[in-house]
Write a protein that holds these residues in place. Structure first.
Motif, PDB file in Angstrom:
ATOM      1  N   ALA A  62     -12.657 -71.715  86.607  1.00  0.00           N
ATOM      2  CA  ALA A  62     -12.539 -70.298  86.344  1.00  0.00           C
ATOM      3  C   ALA A  62     -14.273 -69.840  86.748  1.00  0.00           C
ATOM      4  O   ALA A  62     -14.164 -68.789  87.255  1.00  0.00           O
ATOM      5  CB  ALA A  62     -12.152 -70.023  85.024  1.00  0.00           C
ATOM      6  N   GLU A  63     -15.113 -70.820  86.642  1.00  0.00           N
ATOM      7  CA  GLU A  63     -16.317 -70.613  86.674  1.00  0.00           C
ATOM      8  C   GLU A  63     -16.507 -70.969  88.262  1.00  0.00           C
ATOM      9  O   GLU A  63     -17.133 -70.008  89.417  1.00  0.00           O
ATOM     10  CB  GLU A  63     -17.049 -71.245  86.253  1.00  0.00           C
ATOM     11  N   GLY A  64     -15.848 -71.692  89.422  1.00  0.00           N
ATOM     12  CA  GLY A  64     -15.750 -72.070  90.204  1.00  0.00           C
ATOM     13  C   GLY A  64     -15.258 -71.409  91.083  1.00  0.00           C
ATOM     14  O   GLY A  64     -15.714 -70.697  92.334  1.00  0.00           O
ATOM     15  N   ALA A  65     -14.564 -70.155  90.942  1.00  0.00           N
ATOM     16  CA  ALA A  65     -12.898 -69.420  92.059  1.00  0.00           C
ATOM     17  C   ALA A  65     -13.914 -68.101  91.332  1.00  0.00           C
ATOM     18  O   ALA A  65     -14.742 -67.223  92.455  1.00  0.00           O
ATOM     19  CB  ALA A  65     -12.348 -68.634  90.687  1.00  0.00           C
ATOM     20  N   ALA A  66     -15.417 -67.723  90.249  1.00  0.00           N
ATOM     21  CA  ALA A  66     -15.996 -66.615  90.736  1.00  0.00           C
ATOM     22  C   ALA A  66     -16.851 -66.642  91.253  1.00  0.00           C
ATOM     23  O   ALA A  66     -17.689 -65.786  92.516  1.00  0.00           O
ATOM     24  CB  ALA A  66     -16.368 -66.648  88.906  1.00  0.00           C
ATOM     25  N   ALA A  67     -17.341 -68.208  91.616  1.00  0.00           N
ATOM     26  CA  ALA A  67     -18.406 -68.272  92.553  1.00  0.00           C
ATOM     27  C   ALA A  67     -17.751 -68.182  93.871  1.00  0.00           C
ATOM     28  O   ALA A  67     -18.345 -68.249  94.892  1.00  0.00           O
ATOM     29  CB  ALA A  67     -19.463 -69.972  92.445  1.00  0.00           C
ATOM     30  N   ALA A  68     -17.092 -68.423  94.385  1.00  0.00           N
ATOM     31  CA  ALA A  68     -16.423 -68.732  95.631  1.00  0.00           C
ATOM     32  C   ALA A  68     -15.953 -67.345  95.856  1.00  0.00           C
ATOM     33  O   ALA A  68     -15.909 -66.810  97.143  1.00  0.00           O
ATOM     34  CB  ALA A  68     -14.759 -69.629  95.532  1.00  0.00           C
ATOM     35  N   LYS A  69     -15.560 -66.560  95.038  1.00  0.00           N
ATOM     36  CA  LYS A  69     -15.316 -64.709  95.344  1.00  0.00           C
ATOM     37  C   LYS A  69     -16.748 -64.289  95.788  1.00  0.00           C
ATOM     38  O   LYS A  69     -17.103 -63.423  96.452  1.00  0.00           O
ATOM     39  CB  LYS A  69     -14.830 -64.025  93.574  1.00  0.00           C
ATOM     40  N   LEU A  70     -18.095 -64.710  95.119  1.00  0.00           N
ATOM     41  CA  LEU A  70     -19.290 -64.265  95.328  1.00  0.00           C
ATOM     42  C   LEU A  70     -19.700 -64.571  97.436  1.00  0.00           C
ATOM     43  O   LEU A  70     -19.916 -64.087  97.423  1.00  0.00           O
ATOM     44  CB  LEU A  70     -20.658 -64.654  94.156  1.00  0.00           C
ATOM     45  N   CYS A  71     -19.438 -65.796  97.201  1.00  0.00           N
ATOM     46  CA  CYS A  71     -19.172 -66.373  98.658  1.00  0.00           C
ATOM     47  C   CYS A  71     -17.907 -65.522  99.551  1.00  0.00           C
ATOM     48  O   CYS A  71     -18.593 -65.183 100.408  1.00  0.00           O
ATOM     49  CB  CYS A  71     -18.645 -67.565  98.709  1.00  0.00           C
ATOM     50  N   ALA A  72     -17.181 -65.039  99.403  1.00  0.00           N
ATOM     51  CA  ALA A  72     -16.153 -63.824  99.987  1.00  0.00           C
ATOM     52  C   ALA A  72     -17.134 -62.333 100.074  1.00  0.00           C
ATOM     53  O   ALA A  72     -17.273 -62.286 101.601  1.00  0.00           O
ATOM     54  CB  ALA A  72     -14.844 -64.047  99.217  1.00  0.00           C
ATOM     55  N   ILE A  73     -17.475 -62.359  98.908  1.00  0.00           N
ATOM     56  CA  ILE A  73     -18.009 -60.563  99.564  1.00  0.00           C
ATOM     57  C   ILE A  73     -19.223 -61.264 100.256  1.00  0.00           C
ATOM     58  O   ILE A  73     -19.236 -59.804 101.256  1.00  0.00           O
ATOM     59  CB  ILE A  73     -18.992 -60.783  97.531  1.00  0.00           C
ATOM     60  N   HIS A  74     -20.005 -61.821 100.177  1.00  0.00           N
ATOM     61  CA  HIS A  74     -21.237 -62.013 100.796  1.00  0.00           C
ATOM     62  C   HIS A  74     -20.318 -62.387 102.287  1.00  0.00           C
ATOM     63  O   HIS A  74     -21.021 -61.736 103.170  1.00  0.00           O
ATOM     64  CB  HIS A  74     -22.408 -63.284 100.877  1.00  0.00           C
ATOM     65  N   LEU A  75     -19.710 -63.232 102.565  1.00  0.00           N
ATOM     66  CA  LEU A  75     -18.479 -63.268 103.978  1.00  0.00           C
ATOM     67  C   LEU A  75     -18.473 -62.441 104.513  1.00  0.00           C
ATOM     68  O   LEU A  75     -19.115 -61.186 105.582  1.00  0.00           O
ATOM     69  CB  LEU A  75     -17.612 -63.811 104.108  1.00  0.00           C
ATOM     70  N   PHE A 106     -13.079 -84.808  90.357  1.00  0.00           N
ATOM     71  CA  PHE A 106     -12.675 -83.418  90.508  1.00  0.00           C
ATOM     72  C   PHE A 106     -11.280 -83.245  91.482  1.00  0.00           C
ATOM     73  O   PHE A 106     -11.871 -83.552  92.922  1.00  0.00           O
ATOM     74  CB  PHE A 106     -13.608 -82.387  90.122  1.00  0.00           C
ATOM     75  N   GLY A 107     -10.130 -83.251  91.351  1.00  0.00           N
ATOM     76  CA  GLY A 107      -9.443 -82.148  91.932  1.00  0.00           C
ATOM     77  C   GLY A 107      -8.693 -81.247  92.386  1.00  0.00           C
ATOM     78  O   GLY A 107      -7.694 -81.004  92.431  1.00  0.00           O
ATOM     79  N   GLN A 108      -9.601 -80.260  91.907  1.00  0.00           N
ATOM     80  CA  GLN A 108      -9.231 -78.778  91.702  1.00  0.00           C
ATOM     81  C   GLN A 108      -9.467 -77.706  92.871  1.00  0.00           C
ATOM     82  O   GLN A 108      -9.970 -76.775  92.719  1.00  0.00           O
ATOM     83  CB  GLN A 108      -9.100 -77.801  90.186  1.00  0.00           C
ATOM     84  N   GLN A 109      -9.971 -78.804  93.999  1.00  0.00           N
ATOM     85  CA  GLN A 109     -11.154 -77.134  95.102  1.00  0.00           C
ATOM     86  C   GLN A 109      -9.811 -76.199  95.348  1.00  0.00           C
ATOM     87  O   GLN A 109     -10.537 -75.672  95.205  1.00  0.00           O
ATOM     88  CB  GLN A 109     -11.721 -78.272  96.285  1.00  0.00           C
ATOM     89  N   PRO A 110      -8.661 -76.787  95.955  1.00  0.00           N
ATOM     90  CA  PRO A 110      -7.598 -75.407  95.735  1.00  0.00           C
ATOM     91  C   PRO A 110      -7.996 -74.208  95.055  1.00  0.00           C
ATOM     92  O   PRO A 110      -8.234 -73.006  95.800  1.00  0.00           O
ATOM     93  CB  PRO A 110      -6.829 -76.013  96.087  1.00  0.00           C
ATOM     94  N   VAL A 113     -10.960 -71.862  95.036  1.00  0.00           N
ATOM     95  CA  VAL A 113     -11.310 -71.380  96.534  1.00  0.00           C
ATOM     96  C   VAL A 113     -10.406 -70.221  96.422  1.00  0.00           C
ATOM     97  O   VAL A 113     -10.906 -69.085  97.070  1.00  0.00           O
ATOM     98  CB  VAL A 113     -11.375 -72.516  98.035  1.00  0.00           C
ATOM     99  N   ASN A 114      -9.290 -70.565  95.246  1.00  0.00           N
ATOM    100  CA  ASN A 114      -8.366 -69.634  95.629  1.00  0.00           C
ATOM    101  C   ASN A 114      -9.208 -68.219  95.105  1.00  0.00           C
ATOM    102  O   ASN A 114      -8.724 -66.808  95.238  1.00  0.00           O
ATOM    103  CB  ASN A 114      -7.260 -69.732  94.121  1.00  0.00           C
ATOM    104  N   GLY A 115     -10.377 -68.202  94.082  1.00  0.00           N
ATOM    105  CA  GLY A 115     -10.811 -67.097  94.180  1.00  0.00           C
ATOM    106  C   GLY A 115     -11.326 -66.055  95.246  1.00  0.00           C
ATOM    107  O   GLY A 115     -12.252 -65.278  95.087  1.00  0.00           O
ATOM    108  N   ALA A 116     -11.824 -66.828  96.346  1.00  0.00           N
ATOM    109  CA  ALA A 116     -12.012 -66.711  97.913  1.00  0.00           C
ATOM    110  C   ALA A 116     -10.760 -65.685  98.012  1.00  0.00           C
ATOM    111  O   ALA A 116     -11.186 -64.638  98.959  1.00  0.00           O
ATOM    112  CB  ALA A 116     -12.992 -67.330  98.507  1.00  0.00           C
ATOM    113  N   SER A 117      -9.618 -66.325  98.146  1.00  0.00           N
ATOM    114  CA  SER A 117      -8.501 -66.415  99.440  1.00  0.00           C
ATOM    115  C   SER A 117      -8.075 -64.988  98.287  1.00  0.00           C
ATOM    116  O   SER A 117      -7.704 -63.921  98.997  1.00  0.00           O
ATOM    117  CB  SER A 117      -7.994 -67.298  99.321  1.00  0.00           C
TER     118      SER A 117
END
Length: 155
Positions: A62-75, A106-110, A113-117
């Protein structure tokens, strides 16, 4: 007048930050024809802090997905800058390349990244659907949790 994508962001309570300047010897984006290649974006929060840490060793999905969402905002901020401030010039998200700072087991990278997608589809609808890669990295710049680059079709 605010465009459809900016209106959707506003409805979600999100204001795009100013596009970040490059931190080294590269450019933030390159346009080739109708494709816009945006350099990797880091998970920078509104207060300017970076989301750091390693997934599977201190950070959960969940924390990783929130970070990925921030990356998408910056994209999207970079796309808006490249389009002269008109985010509605965006036709579609073509591809995301995501790097997840991961512990060896750790194997839940997808899922991270769903946080961004998920965010891009929520804001852009079908124009946000994209191809992607989600890979593990043993370390990322500044110790960030996630870094994501993207290819976008613009008009």
């Amino acid at each position: 007048m605010t465009g459809q994508f900016e209106s959707r962001l506003a409805a979600l309570g999100i204001t795009l930050p100013e596009a970040a300047a490059p931190a080294a010897n590269y450019v933030s984006y390159v346009q080739a024809g109708d494709l816009l290649h945006v350099s990797g974006q880091l998970p920078k929060a509104e207060d300017g802090t970076l989301v750091t840490g390693k997934l599977g060793d201190g950070l959960d999905v969940a924390e990783g997905a929130a970070a990925a969402k921030l990356c998408a905002i910056h994209l999207l901020s970079q796309v808006k800058a490249a389009c002269g401030g008109d985010l509605d010039r965006l036709v579609r998200v073509v591809k995301l390349g995501a790097f997840v700072n991961s512990a060896p087991d750790f194997g839940q990278q997808p899922a991270v990244v769903n946080g961004a997608s998920d965010f891009l589809v929520e804001v852009l609808g079908d124009a946000g659907r994209h191809a992607r890669s989600a890979v593990s990295s043993p370390a990322l710049p500044f110790g960030v949790a996630v870094e994501i680059d993207g290819i976008f079709q613009i008009r």
